[in-house]
Scaffold this motif. Structure first.
Motif, PDB file in Angstrom:
ATOM      1  N   ALA A 119       0.828  -1.209   0.000  1.00 12.59           N
ATOM      2  CA  ALA A 119       0.000   0.000   0.000  1.00 12.59           C
ATOM      3  C   ALA A 119       0.861   1.259   0.000  1.00 12.59           C
ATOM      4  N   VAL A 120       1.976   1.229   0.722  1.00 11.46           N
ATOM      5  CA  VAL A 120       2.874   2.377   0.738  1.00 11.46           C
ATOM      6  C   VAL A 120       3.487   2.584  -0.646  1.00 11.46           C
ATOM      7  N   GLY A 121       3.786   1.497  -1.352  1.00 12.66           N
ATOM      8  CA  GLY A 121       4.296   1.615  -2.718  1.00 12.66           C
ATOM      9  C   GLY A 121       3.293   2.304  -3.640  1.00 12.66           C
ATOM     10  N   VAL A 122       2.020   1.992  -3.471  1.00 11.92           N
ATOM     11  CA  VAL A 122       0.970   2.680  -4.234  1.00 11.92           C
ATOM     12  C   VAL A 122       1.015   4.167  -3.900  1.00 11.92           C
ATOM     13  N   SER A 123       1.198   4.488  -2.628  1.00 16.77           N
ATOM     14  CA  SER A 123       1.278   5.892  -2.201  1.00 16.77           C
ATOM     15  C   SER A 123       2.446   6.603  -2.871  1.00 16.77           C
ATOM     16  N   PHE A 124       3.606   5.943  -2.961  1.00 19.74           N
ATOM     17  CA  PHE A 124       4.763   6.544  -3.625  1.00 19.74           C
ATOM     18  C   PHE A 124       4.463   6.824  -5.098  1.00 19.74           C
ATOM     19  N   ALA A 125       3.726   5.932  -5.740  1.00 19.80           N
ATOM     20  CA  ALA A 125       3.364   6.148  -7.142  1.00 19.80           C
ATOM     21  C   ALA A 125       2.492   7.391  -7.283  1.00 19.80           C
ATOM     22  N   PHE A 126       1.531   7.567  -6.375  1.00 20.11           N
ATOM     23  CA  PHE A 126       0.658   8.739  -6.423  1.00 20.11           C
ATOM     24  C   PHE A 126       1.432  10.026  -6.186  1.00 20.11           C
ATOM     25  N   LEU A 127       2.471   9.944  -5.353  1.00 20.50           N
ATOM     26  CA  LEU A 127       3.297  11.112  -5.059  1.00 20.50           C
ATOM     27  C   LEU A 127       4.385  11.327  -6.115  1.00 20.50           C
ATOM     28  N   LYS A 128       4.412  10.447  -7.112  1.00 27.08           N
ATOM     29  CA  LYS A 128       5.413  10.494  -8.192  1.00 27.08           C
ATOM     30  C   LYS A 128       6.844  10.436  -7.635  1.00 27.08           C
ATOM     31  N   THR A 129       7.027   9.604  -6.644  1.00 23.45           N
ATOM     32  CA  THR A 129       8.339   9.393  -6.036  1.00 23.45           C
ATOM     33  C   THR A 129       8.970   8.155  -6.667  1.00 23.45           C
ATOM     34  N   PRO A 130      10.177   8.264  -7.237  1.00 17.27           N
ATOM     35  CA  PRO A 130      10.840   7.069  -7.766  1.00 17.27           C
ATOM     36  C   PRO A 130      10.969   6.013  -6.665  1.00 17.27           C
ATOM     37  N   ILE A 131      10.864   4.744  -7.026  1.00 15.78           N
ATOM     38  CA  ILE A 131      10.711   3.694  -6.020  1.00 15.78           C
ATOM     39  C   ILE A 131      11.999   2.991  -5.605  1.00 15.78           C
ATOM     40  N   LEU A 132      13.040   3.018  -6.399  1.00 15.19           N
ATOM     41  CA  LEU A 132      14.227   2.224  -6.094  1.00 15.19           C
ATOM     42  C   LEU A 132      14.821   2.582  -4.727  1.00 15.19           C
ATOM     43  N   ARG A 133      15.067   3.855  -4.500  1.00 13.05           N
ATOM     44  CA  ARG A 133      15.659   4.282  -3.221  1.00 13.05           C
ATOM     45  C   ARG A 133      14.756   3.940  -2.026  1.00 13.05           C
ATOM     46  N   PRO A 134      13.453   4.288  -2.065  1.00 15.15           N
ATOM     47  CA  PRO A 134      12.602   3.908  -0.936  1.00 15.15           C
ATOM     48  C   PRO A 134      12.545   2.396  -0.709  1.00 15.15           C
ATOM     49  N   ALA A 135      12.480   1.613  -1.789  1.00 17.97           N
ATOM     50  CA  ALA A 135      12.406   0.152  -1.633  1.00 17.97           C
ATOM     51  C   ALA A 135      13.672  -0.382  -0.957  1.00 17.97           C
ATOM     52  N   LEU A 136      14.827   0.152  -1.339  1.00 13.52           N
ATOM     53  CA  LEU A 136      16.084  -0.280  -0.719  1.00 13.52           C
ATOM     54  C   LEU A 136      16.160   0.140   0.748  1.00 13.52           C
ATOM     55  N   ILE A 137      15.723   1.358   1.044  1.00 15.90           N
ATOM     56  CA  ILE A 137      15.759   1.839   2.432  1.00 15.90           C
ATOM     57  C   ILE A 137      14.792   1.037   3.297  1.00 15.90           C
ATOM     58  N   ILE A 138      13.573   0.826   2.791  1.00 14.82           N
ATOM     59  CA  ILE A 138      12.567   0.069   3.547  1.00 14.82           C
ATOM     60  C   ILE A 138      13.029  -1.373   3.752  1.00 14.82           C
ATOM     61  N   GLY A 139      13.535  -1.998   2.678  1.00 16.49           N
ATOM     62  CA  GLY A 139      14.025  -3.374   2.783  1.00 16.49           C
ATOM     63  C   GLY A 139      15.211  -3.489   3.730  1.00 16.49           C
ATOM     64  N   GLY A 140      16.155  -2.551   3.627  1.00  6.21           N
ATOM     65  CA  GLY A 140      17.332  -2.577   4.492  1.00  6.21           C
ATOM     66  C   GLY A 140      16.988  -2.345   5.952  1.00  6.21           C
ATOM     67  N   THR A 141      16.079  -1.403   6.190  1.00  8.03           N
ATOM     68  CA  THR A 141      15.635  -1.124   7.559  1.00  8.03           C
ATOM     69  C   THR A 141      14.963  -2.351   8.161  1.00  8.03           C
ATOM     70  N   THR A 142      14.096  -2.979   7.375  1.00  8.69           N
ATOM     71  CA  THR A 142      13.389  -4.155   7.877  1.00  8.69           C
ATOM     72  C   THR A 142      14.343  -5.322   8.081  1.00  8.69           C
ATOM     73  N   PHE A 143      15.343  -5.456   7.223  1.00 11.33           N
ATOM     74  CA  PHE A 143      16.358  -6.492   7.421  1.00 11.33           C
ATOM     75  C   PHE A 143      16.991  -6.334   8.805  1.00 11.33           C
ATOM     76  N   LEU A 144      17.399  -5.105   9.125  1.00 12.03           N
ATOM     77  CA  LEU A 144      18.047  -4.861  10.415  1.00 12.03           C
ATOM     78  C   LEU A 144      17.100  -5.114  11.588  1.00 12.03           C
ATOM     79  N   PHE A 145      15.853  -4.635  11.463  1.00 13.02           N
ATOM     80  CA  PHE A 145      14.893  -4.839  12.554  1.00 13.02           C
ATOM     81  C   PHE A 145      14.505  -6.313  12.685  1.00 13.02           C
ATOM     82  N   GLY A 146      14.392  -7.019  11.566  1.00 14.46           N
ATOM     83  CA  GLY A 146      14.061  -8.445  11.626  1.00 14.46           C
ATOM     84  C   GLY A 146      15.151  -9.247  12.307  1.00 14.46           C
ATOM     85  N   ALA A 147      16.402  -8.996  11.909  1.00 17.64           N
ATOM     86  CA  ALA A 147      17.525  -9.709  12.524  1.00 17.64           C
ATOM     87  C   ALA A 147      17.660  -9.350  14.002  1.00 17.64           C
TER      88      ALA A 147
END
Length: 195
Positions: A124-152
């Motif tokens: 759902a947040v990815g849909v929000s980024f599309a509406f805001l016309k925000t490129p997705i690569l950087r947010p996806a990497l930050i979100i994935g990396g953050t979750t990797f750290l919190f998961g571990a």
């Protein structure tokens, strides 16, 4: 969106995965590095993938709903945040504190559904980024990396400290998402007093 805003979204989204990781850590008699790595990779990988899928979906339809996109973003983040908070309240009301036997299992058949379930909000947040016309690569990497750290970290914390932080982390994540949604809405309505 600034790096800090995306990082806050990543932290908020990672709280579900963190809470599940804490539960998995609670159930382990002896933690191994592979447990933390598995949780980080499963949860971080899906939290990075889902915003990209949501962005692809949202970018196809964004031209039809640009007039109300900020409301959609606000409602999505509000809904996700309130659900995270509600889940904690429901668990406390039902008295659920003990981990299930399946929490000791890190196999793909157990981790895949958990990774998908904890990353639906990132879609759902990815849909929000599309509406805001925000490129997705950087947010996806930050979100994935953050979750990797919190998961571990969640597996290690759960193993070391128990269930004490699970509810607090999930409520904090929900509040962060609600506040970011409110900020986006206020900026689009011209009510942002901090800009």
């Amino acid at each position: 969106m600034s790096f800090f805003e995306i990082l806050l979204i990543g932290i908020g989204l990672s709280m579900d995965a963190f809470a599940v990781s804490v539960c998995k850590g609670l159930s382990l008699r002896k933690i191994k590095p592979s447990h933390a790595l598995a949780a980080g990779l499963w949860f971080g990988g899906f939290q990075g993938l889902m915003p990209a899928l949501g962005w692809l979906f949202g970018s196809r339809f964004s031209s039809y709903i640009e007039a109300v996109d900020h409301w959609i973003v606000f409602v999505l983040l509000l809904y996700i945040g309130l659900n995270m908070i509600r889940d904690v309240i429901r668990e406390k009301a039902e008295g659920r504190t003990e981990p299930d036997d399946k929490d000791r299992d890190f196999s793909p058949k157990v981790m895949l559904p958990l990774a998908v379930a904890t990353s639906i909000d990132a879609l759902a947040v990815g849909v929000s980024f599309a509406f805001l016309k925000t490129p997705i690569l950087r947010p996806a990497l930050i979100i994935g990396g953050t979750t990797f750290l919190f998961g571990a970290a969640g597996v290690a914390i759960g193993s070391a400290f128990g269930a004490k932080f699970k509810g607090t982390a999930q409520i904090t994540g929900g509040c962060i998402l609600i506040l970011i949604g409110l900020k986006i809405l206020m900026e689009h309505l011209g009510l942002a007093f901090w800009v």
